[in-house]
Scaffold this active site. Structure first.
Site, PDB file in Angstrom:
ATOM      1  CG  ASN A  48      -1.834  -1.163   1.274  1.00 57.02           C
ATOM      2  OD1 ASN A  48      -2.402  -1.549   0.255  1.00 57.02           O
ATOM      3  ND2 ASN A  48      -1.982  -1.772   2.439  1.00 57.02           N
ATOM      4  CG  HIS A 134     -10.346  -1.923   7.074  1.00 60.77           C
ATOM      5  ND1 HIS A 134      -9.907  -1.967   8.372  1.00 60.77           N
ATOM      6  CD2 HIS A 134      -9.351  -2.449   6.314  1.00 60.77           C
ATOM      7  CE1 HIS A 134      -8.689  -2.481   8.409  1.00 60.77           C
ATOM      8  NE2 HIS A 134      -8.332  -2.778   7.173  1.00 60.77           N
ATOM      9  CD  GLU A 180     -13.060   0.847   3.531  1.00 61.84           C
ATOM     10  OE1 GLU A 180     -12.386   0.700   2.507  1.00 61.84           O
ATOM     11  OE2 GLU A 180     -13.251  -0.047   4.359  1.00 61.84           O
ATOM     12  CB  SER A 184      -9.176  -1.793   1.716  1.00 64.46           C
ATOM     13  OG  SER A 184     -10.101  -2.684   2.312  1.00 64.46           O
ATOM     14  CG  ASP A 209     -10.863   4.292   6.630  1.00 65.78           C
ATOM     15  OD1 ASP A 209      -9.847   4.950   6.316  1.00 65.78           O
ATOM     16  OD2 ASP A 209     -10.806   3.154   7.132  1.00 65.78           O
ATOM     17  CG  HIS A 212      -6.817   1.854   0.559  1.00 66.93           C
ATOM     18  ND1 HIS A 212      -5.625   1.171   0.475  1.00 66.93           N
ATOM     19  CD2 HIS A 212      -7.518   1.250   1.548  1.00 66.93           C
ATOM     20  CE1 HIS A 212      -5.623   0.179   1.353  1.00 66.93           C
ATOM     21  NE2 HIS A 212      -6.759   0.211   2.028  1.00 66.93           N
ATOM     22  CE  LYS A 243      -3.621   0.508   4.498  1.00 65.78           C
ATOM     23  NZ  LYS A 243      -4.905   0.345   5.154  1.00 65.78           N
TER      24      LYS A 243
END
Ligand code: PLP
Length: 387
Positions: A48, A134, A180, A184, A209, A212, A243
């Site tokens: 990541n 997640h 998110e 992910s 979130d 990523h 990440k």
């Protein structure tokens, strides 16, 4: 009395028989586009570390310098032993990057969720969560004791229905929507503009979130919330420093009042030793670098690599990847493991992900791209992807 081994051994054997057993693999090199895993030289599509910062020279130097200045250990919780200036500098840098009033740093993304969500809602409240969220968001939601409603991935109609139900049945309850920005394991994006509109209609709060998204989405890598201009309408912006920012830690960005509340109520912040100051210094340096022209150039390289991979595999990747995560679906767990082995035999490290990381029967290879991948790396992996 039955021993712990007598209980666990058959369970491990069962995992093996279902192709669900996991084990650690040894990485002998720093993270990077190439590396040595289990003694084999590979091109690395597993990390990541999207911008290739995890082993970047100037960050290593900032880290080493900071160790000299601050020492290694923080010595205690920031509320008990005093907060080192490095953590405050990181939080200022985060708030400025996210364009919020304030930010709070945690030891990692996982503990960020675990501390934050139960600090905001409890047993008289409602959480409405995307199905593919997640594990740390799911665990935190359960820990909070709030009533939990799950909506199918990115399903706005179901989200609306859950909020309608919650608001009518519990007019006084706090309602928290959790999703998110970049998912992910699938690499797709949440329809955040619509989600914001829906949650506002019902007077719910929203936690997004961006684990990523930051460093990846948008020309400046500020994430999907900022790319959509929604910063002021997402109450709780969460992310990780481990990440694209190449270091370690997690954070919440939001209003000053939110952050002051979390300092008082987020148990994973209160009852845990602060991360080493040097990590905060390195994360701050990463955050500042991302905003320089060199940083923007690096983000551009990542975006170019995504476009190149898409061009090389037009049939397999039906849509242009929207993030640095490219799932290659296998379905069956055994098939995913076999595919991963085949890639590895060709010097390509692309890990298989299986239950419980993804639902049973939707095992896949999870390929992640880095700004450091070169054309030849992409050509080699594209050849395997295309079969
Ligand atoms: C990795 C990840 C986390 C956890 O962050 P860490 O800093 O690795 O603990 C949280 N949320 C999502 C979506 C993630 O992918």
């Amino acid at each position: 009395m039955i021993s712990i081994e007598q209980v666990l051994f058959p369970q491990l054997e069962e995992l093996t028989s279902k192709n669900l057993r996991r084990s650690l693999r040894i990485l002998e090199t720093p993270q990077g586009a190439e590396g040595v895993i289990d003694g084999r030289r590979v091109i690395n599509f597993s990390s990541n570390d999207y911008l290739g910062l995890a082993a970047e020279g100037f960050l290593c130097e900032a880290f080493a310098e900071a160790v000299k200045r601050y020492g290694v250990g923080a010595g205690g919780s920031r509320l008990i032993s005093g907060t080192q200036t490095a953590h405050l500098a990181l939080e200022n840098a985060l708030a400025s990057f996210k364009k919020t009033e304030a930010a709070l740093a945690f030891s990692c993304g996982y503990t960020t969720a675990l501390g934050t969500i139960p600090a905001l809602v409890g047993k008289n409240d409602i959480i409405v969560l995307d199905k593919l969220s997640h594990a740390c968001l799911v665990d935190a939601a359960k820990l909070s004791g709030a009533t939990l409603r799950i909506f199918p991935h990115n399903d706005l109609v179901k989200l609306d229905a859950h909020l309608h139900w919650a608001r009518n049945k519990f007019p006084q309850a706090k309602i928290l929507v959790i999703t998110e920005s970049v998912f992910s394991m699938d690499g797709d994006l949440a329809p955040l503009r619509e989600i914001v509109e829906i949650k506002e209609r019902y007077g719910a709060w929203l936690l997004v979130d961006e684990a990523h998204g930051v460093g990846v989405i948008g020309e400046e890598g500020r994430g999907w919330i900022e790319a959509l201009g929604l910063g002021g309408r997402v109450e709780i912006q969460m992310g990780t420093l481990g990440k694209a920012l190449g270091t370690a830690g997690g954070y919440i960005a939001g209003s000053r009042i939110l952050i002051d509340w979390l300092i008082n109520r987020a148990r994973s912040f209160i009852f845990s030793t602060a991360p080493p100051a040097a990590v905060a210094v390195a994360a701050t340096a990463a955050l500042e670098w991302v905003q320089t022209s060199a940083g923007k150039e690096r983000i551009h390289c990542l975006h170019k690599n995504l476009a190149t991979l898409f061009q090389l595999c037009p049939k397999v990747l039906e849509t242009l990847p929207r993030s640095a995560i490219v799932p290659i679906m296998a379905g069956d767990e055994a098939k995913a493991l076999e595919l991963a082995k085949d890639f590895l035999n060709h010097g390509l490290f692309v890990p298989a992900v299986r239950f419980p990381t993804v639902p049973k029967g939707s095992a896949r290879l999870r390929l992640t791209l880095s700004a450091l991948h070169r054309q030849e790396h992409l050509e080699l992996v594209a050849k395997r992807i295309n079969g």
